[in-house]
Motif scaffolding. Structure first.
Motif, mmCIF file in Angstrom:
data_model
loop_
_atom_site.group_PDB
_atom_site.id
_atom_site.type_symbol
_atom_site.label_atom_id
_atom_site.label_comp_id
_atom_site.label_asym_id
_atom_site.label_seq_id
_atom_site.Cartn_x
_atom_site.Cartn_y
_atom_site.Cartn_z
ATOM 1 N N SER A 138 -8.262 34.638 85.360
ATOM 2 C CA SER A 138 -9.550 34.065 85.770
ATOM 3 C C SER A 138 -10.713 34.974 85.398
ATOM 4 C CB SER A 138 -9.547 33.817 87.288
ATOM 5 O OG SER A 138 -8.541 32.897 87.647
ATOM 6 N N SER A 143 -16.941 38.834 85.337
ATOM 7 C CA SER A 143 -17.815 39.113 86.468
ATOM 8 C C SER A 143 -19.076 39.845 86.009
ATOM 9 C CB SER A 143 -17.069 39.955 87.509
ATOM 10 O OG SER A 143 -15.931 39.253 87.976
ATOM 11 N N SER A 152 -8.616 42.450 89.485
ATOM 12 C CA SER A 152 -7.714 41.578 90.242
ATOM 13 C C SER A 152 -6.821 42.386 91.180
ATOM 14 C CB SER A 152 -6.864 40.767 89.265
ATOM 15 O OG SER A 152 -5.920 39.976 89.957
ATOM 16 N N GLY A 186 -16.634 29.821 89.555
ATOM 17 C CA GLY A 186 -15.366 29.527 90.226
ATOM 18 C C GLY A 186 -14.538 30.746 90.556
ATOM 19 N N THR A 187 -14.840 31.887 89.867
ATOM 20 C CA THR A 187 -14.040 33.090 90.161
ATOM 21 C C THR A 187 -14.337 33.657 91.539
ATOM 22 O OG1 THR A 187 -15.704 34.465 89.056
ATOM 23 C CG2 THR A 187 -13.850 33.701 87.721
ATOM 24 N N GLU A 188 -15.421 33.213 92.178
ATOM 25 C CA GLU A 188 -15.680 33.659 93.551
ATOM 26 C C GLU A 188 -14.564 33.181 94.480
ATOM 27 O OE1 GLU A 188 -19.472 32.238 94.671
ATOM 28 O OE2 GLU A 188 -20.584 33.721 93.491
ATOM 29 N N TYR A 189 -14.117 31.943 94.248
ATOM 30 C CA TYR A 189 -13.028 31.398 95.068
ATOM 31 C C TYR A 189 -11.705 32.095 94.746
ATOM 32 C CZ TYR A 189 -16.424 27.738 96.031
ATOM 33 O OH TYR A 189 -17.552 27.056 96.405
ATOM 34 N N VAL A 190 -11.525 32.439 93.483
ATOM 35 C CA VAL A 190 -10.322 33.183 93.107
ATOM 36 C C VAL A 190 -10.299 34.533 93.798
ATOM 37 C CG1 VAL A 190 -9.056 34.234 91.190
ATOM 38 C CG2 VAL A 190 -10.101 31.981 90.911
ATOM 39 N N ALA A 216 -11.773 35.360 96.593
ATOM 40 C CA ALA A 216 -11.479 35.178 98.023
ATOM 41 C C ALA A 216 -9.992 34.923 98.236
ATOM 42 C CB ALA A 216 -12.309 34.024 98.572
ATOM 43 N N LEU A 217 -9.388 34.129 97.346
ATOM 44 C CA LEU A 217 -7.955 33.851 97.451
ATOM 45 C C LEU A 217 -7.130 35.116 97.299
ATOM 46 C CD1 LEU A 217 -5.601 31.828 97.634
ATOM 47 C CD2 LEU A 217 -5.783 31.528 95.158
#
Length: 500
Positions: free
Chosen positions: A427, A433, A450, A471-475, A477-478
């Motif tokens: 991601s 970033s 990561s 979308g990498t913000e959600y990654v 957080a995950l």
């Protein structure tokens, strides 16, 4: 026979004449019976007058009247062969040297509190009423080989205390210094009761048939056997075999026996103790087998004849060995049993989940160096326990199981970490970033970023230096959430491992 003609009975004259020398009298072919009254007279009074060689050895006689020897002191050997008794011999509280009945027909035998210095033998006899040996004491061996015992049900109430209806052999609290043999075609049509009996040698039921379909075929709670109790090679019980709190010094062996239970149980060994227990039956038992509270050094069984219902709560053993039935005189070959099969063995409990049987099996595997099998059993224990919890507990348990296998599969956490690390790396490589402080930010590295997010507490300098976008913000957080969950699961699993 006319009144007064007894004194001219040639059969009785022969009995009187032979008694003093202890000679055998064979009355085969004679039509004259022998009065029980005469035998009582000889045994209770004639021995003192006859001398040390006296003895009653009678064959093929028809004995009429009741042989009433209650409370008698009999000092000579007594042997009956092929005789027929018209009435039940009465030996309650008698004291005697020995008693042998071979190939005889009797309507019953009453010998409660009988004391024998020697042996008691009923060989190939047909007894149509109860045999009462309650509280009897035998200094030698009791042999019932080849005899057929039955209970007609009509005379049980004539003795005190009364015998339970349906009892063929009442031998509660019987004490035998030697062995007790009931084999070689022994048949009991009715309950065999040995509650509280004590046998100083072996109790041998090999080849015996016990029939009491409406209740217990063998009821022997608190039985004590110093040697072995064997019920092998053709032994068949149609009714429950109850050995509750029995104490067996050596083997309790049902090798190639058949148990066809009545009601709930085929075999009940609750609270029993034995050196080794052989459950290598000839066929699958009909009814529940209860081993709850059993203590044994070794248990031998055969997966092909495991009962459908098996209670193992509180059962303890050091060795668990699978063997196949074998003919007499041949060794029992080993049978391979997988841990999956053993788990099925544990799941046969009608009482549902309890942890102790799993812990006991795992301990046996661990003691034999099979650590992987032990962990598999303990993992299954946690899964069975999870099914008994409320919804939140089941949910958390499923999470810990899936992530680290309750601590018994901690390598699963590494797989999950690699999977999430690969997801984050991909991601951040596809959607780079943004540097929070371009002057101080290290060189962009998607893999390290990561990994920094996945590892809680540990700081690699990339998490705070680079800000995910889109979308990498959600990654991101995950990854943080997965890192904490995996760490918690590993700690919880390791804690369970250390606790055990």
């Amino acid at each position: 026979m006319r009144s007064g003609s007894w004194r001219w009975n040639p059969a009785e004259r022969r009995v009187r004449s032979a008694f003093g020398g202890g000679d055998e009298v064979d009355l085969r072919g004679t039509a004259y019976p022998v009065r029980a009254e005469l035998l009582v007279e000889l045994l209770t009074g004639g021995a003192d007058r006859a001398g040390s060689r006296a003895g009653l050895r009678l064959r093929s006689a028809r004995i009429v009247g009741r042989l009433d020897l209650r409370h008698a002191e009999i000092t000579v050997p007594v042997s009956f062969g092929g005789c027929t008794f018209a009435d039940v011999p009465e030996l309650t509280e008698a004291r005697a040297v020995n008693l042998v009945l071979a190939d005889c027909a009797l309507p019953g035998l009453r010998a409660r509190l009988l004391e024998l210095r020697g042996d008691l033998a009923l060989l190939r006899c047909v007894v149509s009423g109860p045999v009462d040996l309650r509280d009897a004491r035998v200094g030698g061996t009791v042999t019932l080989n080849g005899s057929r015992l039955a209970d007609r049900g009509e005379s049980a109430g004539e003795v005190f205390p009364p015998i339970d209806p349906g009892t063929a052999l009442a031998a509660g609290r019987l004490t035998v210094t030697g062995n007790l043999h009931a084999r070689q075609g022994f048949v009991a049509d009715g309950q065999v009761w040995l509650g509280g009996a004590q046998v100083g040698g072996n109790l041998d039921l090999d080849g015996a048939t016990l029939r009491h379909p409406t209740g217990a075929a063998l009821s022997a709670d608190r039985l004590t056997v110093a040697g072995s109790l064997t019920a092998r090679y053709g032994f068949a019980a149609e009714g429950a075999v109850l050995l509750i709190h029995a104490q067996i010094g050596n083997q309790l062996n049902f090798h190639h026996g058949a148990l066809r239970g009545a009601g709930a149980f085929a075999l009940h060994l609750g609270g029993a103790r034995a050196g080794s227990v052989w459950l290598t039956f000839a066929e699958r038992p009909t009814g529940r087998v209860r081993l709850s509270g059993l203590q044994a050094d070794s248990i031998f069984d055969d997966p092909r004849t495991w009962p459908a219902e098996l209670d193992l709560i509180g059962c303890t053993y050091r060795l668990l060995i699978a063997r196949a039935p074998s003919p007499p005189g041949e060794p029992s070959p080993p049978v391979p049993v997988s841990v999956r099969q053993r788990l099925d063995w544990l799941r046969r409990s009608p009482e549902g989940y309890t942890p102790q049987p799993y812990e006991q099996l795992a301990e046996v595997y661990r003691r034999s160096g099979q650590e992987a099998e032990a962990r598999r059993v303990l993992l299954e224990r946690q899964r069975r326990r999870r099914a008994t919890l409320r919804a939140p507990g089941r949910l958390f348990g499923a999470l810990v199981d899936g992530l680290v296998g309750y601590g018994y599969r901690t390598w699963l956490a590494a797989i999950w970490l690699v999977a999430f690390w690969a997801l984050g790396t991909l991601s951040f490589a596809l959607d780079p970033s943004v540097a929070r402080n371009p002057a101080e930010a290290p060189e962009r590295n998607a893999a390290l970023q990561s990994l920094d997010l996945l590892l809680p507490i540990v700081n690699l300098g990339h998490d705070n230096a680079w800000k995910p976008v889109g979308g990498t913000e959600y990654v991101a957080a995950l990854l943080v959430l997965a890192g904490w969950v995996l760490t918690t699961a590993v700690v919880a699993g390791l804690t369970r491992t250390l606790d055990r």
